[in-house]
Design an enzyme around this catalytic site. Structure first.
Site, PDB file in Angstrom:
ATOM      1  N   LYS A 271       0.862  -1.190   0.000  1.00 24.38           N
ATOM      2  CA  LYS A 271       0.000   0.000   0.000  1.00 24.38           C
ATOM      3  C   LYS A 271       0.894   1.235   0.000  1.00 24.38           C
ATOM      4  O   LYS A 271       1.663   1.442   0.938  1.00 24.38           O
ATOM      5  CB  LYS A 271      -0.898  -0.020   1.248  1.00 24.38           C
ATOM      6  CG  LYS A 271      -1.665   1.289   1.495  1.00 24.38           C
ATOM      7  CD  LYS A 271      -2.580   1.206   2.726  1.00 24.38           C
ATOM      8  CE  LYS A 271      -3.218   2.556   3.044  1.00 24.38           C
ATOM      9  NZ  LYS A 271      -4.084   2.527   4.247  1.00 24.38           N
ATOM     10  N   LYS A 283     -10.521  12.705   7.712  1.00 23.57           N
ATOM     11  CA  LYS A 283     -10.066  12.374   9.063  1.00 23.57           C
ATOM     12  C   LYS A 283     -10.079  13.620   9.932  1.00 23.57           C
ATOM     13  O   LYS A 283      -9.958  14.733   9.415  1.00 23.57           O
ATOM     14  CB  LYS A 283      -8.616  11.864   9.004  1.00 23.57           C
ATOM     15  CG  LYS A 283      -8.446  10.486   8.417  1.00 23.57           C
ATOM     16  CD  LYS A 283      -6.980  10.078   8.415  1.00 23.57           C
ATOM     17  CE  LYS A 283      -6.782   8.693   7.840  1.00 23.57           C
ATOM     18  NZ  LYS A 283      -7.364   7.608   8.645  1.00 23.57           N
ATOM     19  N   ASP A 294       1.507   6.488   5.432  1.00 23.73           N
ATOM     20  CA  ASP A 294       0.557   5.496   4.936  1.00 23.73           C
ATOM     21  C   ASP A 294       1.084   4.770   3.684  1.00 23.73           C
ATOM     22  O   ASP A 294       0.384   3.956   3.104  1.00 23.73           O
ATOM     23  CB  ASP A 294      -0.792   6.175   4.651  1.00 23.73           C
ATOM     24  CG  ASP A 294      -1.964   5.250   4.888  1.00 23.73           C
ATOM     25  OD1 ASP A 294      -1.806   4.246   5.603  1.00 23.73           O
ATOM     26  OD2 ASP A 294      -3.055   5.539   4.339  1.00 23.73           O
ATOM     27  N   ARG A 357      -7.531  -0.880   1.231  1.00 21.21           N
ATOM     28  CA  ARG A 357      -8.034  -2.157   0.714  1.00 21.21           C
ATOM     29  C   ARG A 357      -8.459  -2.034  -0.745  1.00 21.21           C
ATOM     30  O   ARG A 357      -8.429  -3.016  -1.488  1.00 21.21           O
ATOM     31  CB  ARG A 357      -9.196  -2.648   1.606  1.00 21.21           C
ATOM     32  CG  ARG A 357     -10.375  -1.738   1.652  1.00 21.21           C
ATOM     33  CD  ARG A 357     -11.274  -1.995   2.851  1.00 21.21           C
ATOM     34  NE  ARG A 357     -10.737  -1.416   4.078  1.00 21.21           N
ATOM     35  CZ  ARG A 357     -11.303  -1.541   5.269  1.00 21.21           C
ATOM     36  NH1 ARG A 357     -12.435  -2.226   5.386  1.00 21.21           N
ATOM     37  NH2 ARG A 357     -10.762  -0.982   6.332  1.00 21.21           N
TER      38      ARG A 357
HETATM   39  N1  BES Z   1      -4.349   4.632   6.855  1.00 21.48           N
HETATM   40  C1  BES Z   1      -5.451   4.310   7.666  1.00 21.48           C
HETATM   41  C2  BES Z   1      -5.107   3.352   8.801  1.00 21.48           C
HETATM   42  C3  BES Z   1      -4.100   3.804   9.832  1.00 21.48           C
HETATM   43  C4  BES Z   1      -4.523   4.174  11.099  1.00 21.48           C
HETATM   44  C5  BES Z   1      -2.754   3.795   9.569  1.00 21.48           C
HETATM   45  C6  BES Z   1      -3.597   4.540  12.058  1.00 21.48           C
HETATM   46  C7  BES Z   1      -1.840   4.166  10.528  1.00 21.48           C
HETATM   47  C8  BES Z   1      -2.262   4.539  11.777  1.00 21.48           C
HETATM   48  C9  BES Z   1      -6.551   3.661   6.836  1.00 21.48           C
HETATM   49  O1  BES Z   1      -6.611   4.022   5.507  1.00 21.48           O
HETATM   50  C10 BES Z   1      -7.845   4.064   7.463  1.00 21.48           C
HETATM   51  O2  BES Z   1      -8.109   5.227   7.489  1.00 21.48           O
HETATM   52  N2  BES Z   1      -8.618   3.114   7.943  1.00 21.48           N
HETATM   53  C11 BES Z   1      -9.856   3.362   8.583  1.00 21.48           C
HETATM   54  C12 BES Z   1     -10.850   2.337   8.123  1.00 21.48           C
HETATM   55  C13 BES Z   1     -12.250   2.602   8.563  1.00 21.48           C
HETATM   56  C14 BES Z   1     -12.796   3.802   7.829  1.00 21.48           C
HETATM   57  C15 BES Z   1     -13.090   1.375   8.295  1.00 21.48           C
HETATM   58  C16 BES Z   1      -9.648   3.280  10.102  1.00 21.48           C
HETATM   59  O3  BES Z   1      -8.913   2.382  10.529  1.00 21.48           O
HETATM   60  O4  BES Z   1     -10.166   4.115  10.812  1.00 21.48           O
HETATM   61 ZN    ZN Z   2      -4.789   4.659   4.673  1.00 24.09          ZN
HETATM   62 ZN    ZN Z   3      -7.744   5.793   5.176  1.00 20.24          ZN
END
Ligand code: BES
Ligand code: ZN
Ligand code: ZN
Length: 504
Positions: A271, A283, A294, A357
């Site tokens: 990724k 966010k 990321d 994903r």
């Molecule tokens: N890049 C984030 C995940 C992440 C979180 C990486 C903390 C590093 C530290 C990912 O793309 C994301 O935002 N995931 C979401 C998914 C949710 C919307 C189902 C999450 O984990 O909040």
């Molecule tokens: Zn991400």
């Molecule tokens: Zn994300």
């Protein structure tokens, strides 16, 4: 950092500092105070023994990362003697040794000591594992992430010598040391990529860095833009990229030695989100700056390909990095949009922040089309894995017991911590969509698992390992053995797995 082996006894070694591991042997009968002991052959060295005997238990107990620096140690040619605690003797293994060697480096560097000799402790009967652990630990510790500080003191270590005593095979140790240098340098190469902020590591800059490295080490490398993604019908990857003014990049690296069999072919898919704002499902601003890392999964695969090219195992490996920003804009995808992935599956995008994903779905599917018989992906995929495992263990998932078994062995040799999570079919229910084949999120609970289940739909029966490194790709605070910042997690395990022949 130069590395060398020395087969001399400790007493006559001329060095700025001789570092020796001392272990906590625990309470001995008739001697209630636990006493630190030098492990292995160094225990026979009278001079080291005399220094040890002169210290009280309060000064030196052998506790892990405890340091005592002795100047002009009597009876030794070394200018200094560093006694480094290695913890309980009973549980001392290559895992502790790797960190202890790193801690010695991080202790000595700020003192202006640029070269030193590390006396190898005896680790059971495996001097090869010991040499690897010391060298890898030293490289990890030598990395300094403060590249943008104008008063930066470049405190790189010049050289590390490992002093080995006893009956050992010199050639095998030399080879192990060389391997460990390649792995350590590659891990630091990955960390340098991850450390860059998003304005200095756009998808095209990441591709440029990968391409340049590929030329240097003799890897095949092709870099594609949005046109190719459209041609390949990578609708899931494109949907993430469409919101950004930065062009996406699909990076394909090939390691195809002539003497390797046609199969297995390992596909490494990373990724590479160079900034994850969340997109329209934006966010919160607090902590958003962290989303520059990321792309750590992608950087891990680039570094792993570097190591593989230099180690030259007889196995075919493809490296695929899906690099893009995830941004909100008038062109960005919106919650509720339906996208068609390369595999033909339709996806209802409920949350645009679950973008990793989406890019992996197309990256993994393409790897299979290019002939991959085995797959590993690495991604900072979910906040949920951080809730589940904290910053200590990476989450590991697999659809194949044999492949998992081999990878677990590799992980142990690499000294990396990962914890297996389930992939029961029941979790798939949570991704059911009213309008499309699946949704891209599965609700509040078990988020790391539903993310993995989503990806699994594109991997199908191909043996596969999924590494969710969201909690472990960035070290949140300085540790004795590693600086705060990018960790380079997973690279060593992946490389160990490849060197052992990609088995399942
Ligand atoms: N890049 C984030 C995940 C992440 C979180 C990486 C903390 C590093 C530290 C990912 O793309 C994301 O935002 N995931 C979401 C998914 C949710 C919307 C189902 C999450 O984990 O909040
Ligand atoms: Zn991400
Ligand atoms: Zn994300």
């Amino acid at each position: 950092m130069k590395t060398a082996l020395s087969f001399a006894a400790p007493t006559p070694i001329e060095t700025d500092c001789l570092a020796v591991v001392v272990l906590d042997e625990g309470a001995v009968k008739d001697q209630p105070q636990p006493k630190a002991q030098v492990s292995g052959n160094a225990a026979d060295d009278q001079a080291i023994h005399a220094v040890l005997a002169s210290l009280t238990t309060e000064e030196l107990s052998g506790k892990i990362f405890e340091m005592v620096l002795v100047h002009h140690p009597p009876g030794l040619k070394a200018k200094r003697l560093l006694l480094v605690g290695g913890g309980k003797a009973k549980s001392f293994s290559a895992f502790e040794l790797r960190r202890v060697a790193g801690a010695a480096v991080r202790f000595l560097k700020p003192k202006g000591i640029r070269s030193f000799t590390f006396l190898m402790p005896l680790l059971g009967t495996d001097p090869i594992a010991a040499v690897k652990a010391i060298v890898e630990g030293a490289f990890v510790a030598d990395y300094d992430p403060d590249t943008y500080k104008s008063d930066r003191k470049d405190q790189r270590l010049d050289s590390l010598t490992i002093a080995v005593t006893g009956e050992v095979q010199h050639d095998a140790l030399e080879a192990a040391m060389e391997q460990a240098c390649i792995i350590g340098e590659s891990q630091n190469f990955t960390r340098a990529l991850v450390n860059e902020p998003s304005n200095r590591m756009t998808p095209s800059m990441l591709a440029e860095r990968a391409w340049k490295m590929a030329q240097e080490v003799g890897l095949g490398c092709e870099v594609f833009g949005a046109d190719k993604l459209r041609e390949l019908k990578m609708g899931a990857f494109l949907s993430v990229a469409q919101g950004s003014d930065e062009e996406p990049r699909l990076i394909l690296m090939r390691y195809e030695p002539e003497d390797a069999p046609e199969e297995p072919v390992l596909g490494l898919v990373g990724k590479g989100i160079t900034f994850d704002s969340g997109g329209i499902s934006i966010k919160p601003s607090e902590g958003m700056e962290k989303m520059k890392y990321d792309m750590a999964g992608g950087a891990t695969m680039i570094g792993a390909m570097r190591a593989i090219a230099l180690l030259k195992p007889k196995v075919r490996v493809l490296g695929i990095i899906c690099a893009t920003e995830n941004m909100p804009s008038g062109k960005a995808q919106k919650p509720g949009d339906v996208q068609i992935a390369m595999s033909g599956k339709s996806i209802e995008v409920i949350n645009t922040d679950a973008e990793g994903r989406l890019v992996l779905a197309d990256g993994l599917y393409w790897a299979r089309q290019l002939g991959a018989t085995h797959l590993i992906d690495a991604a900072t995929l979910t906040g949920a894995v951080v809730v589940a495992l904290g910053h200590i263990n990476a989450g590991i998932f697999s659809n194949n017991e044999d492949m998992y078994g081999c990878f677990e062995q590799a992980e142990k040799r690499a000294g990396e911590k990962m914890w297996r999570m389930p992939l029961d079919a029941d979790y798939l229910e949570l991704l059911r969509s009213n309008i499309a084949d699946m949704m891209n999120v599965g609700g509040r609970w078990g988020g790391a698992i539903t993310a993995a289940m989503f990806i699994k739909e594109f991997v199908e029966d191909t043996p596969w390992i999924h590494l969710d490194i969201a909690g472990t790709a960035w070290v949140e605070e300085n540790k004795a053995w590693i600086a705060k910042g990018p960790s380079g997690i997973a690279l060593r395990s992946i490389v160990e797995y490849v060197v052992a022949g990609v088995r399942s």
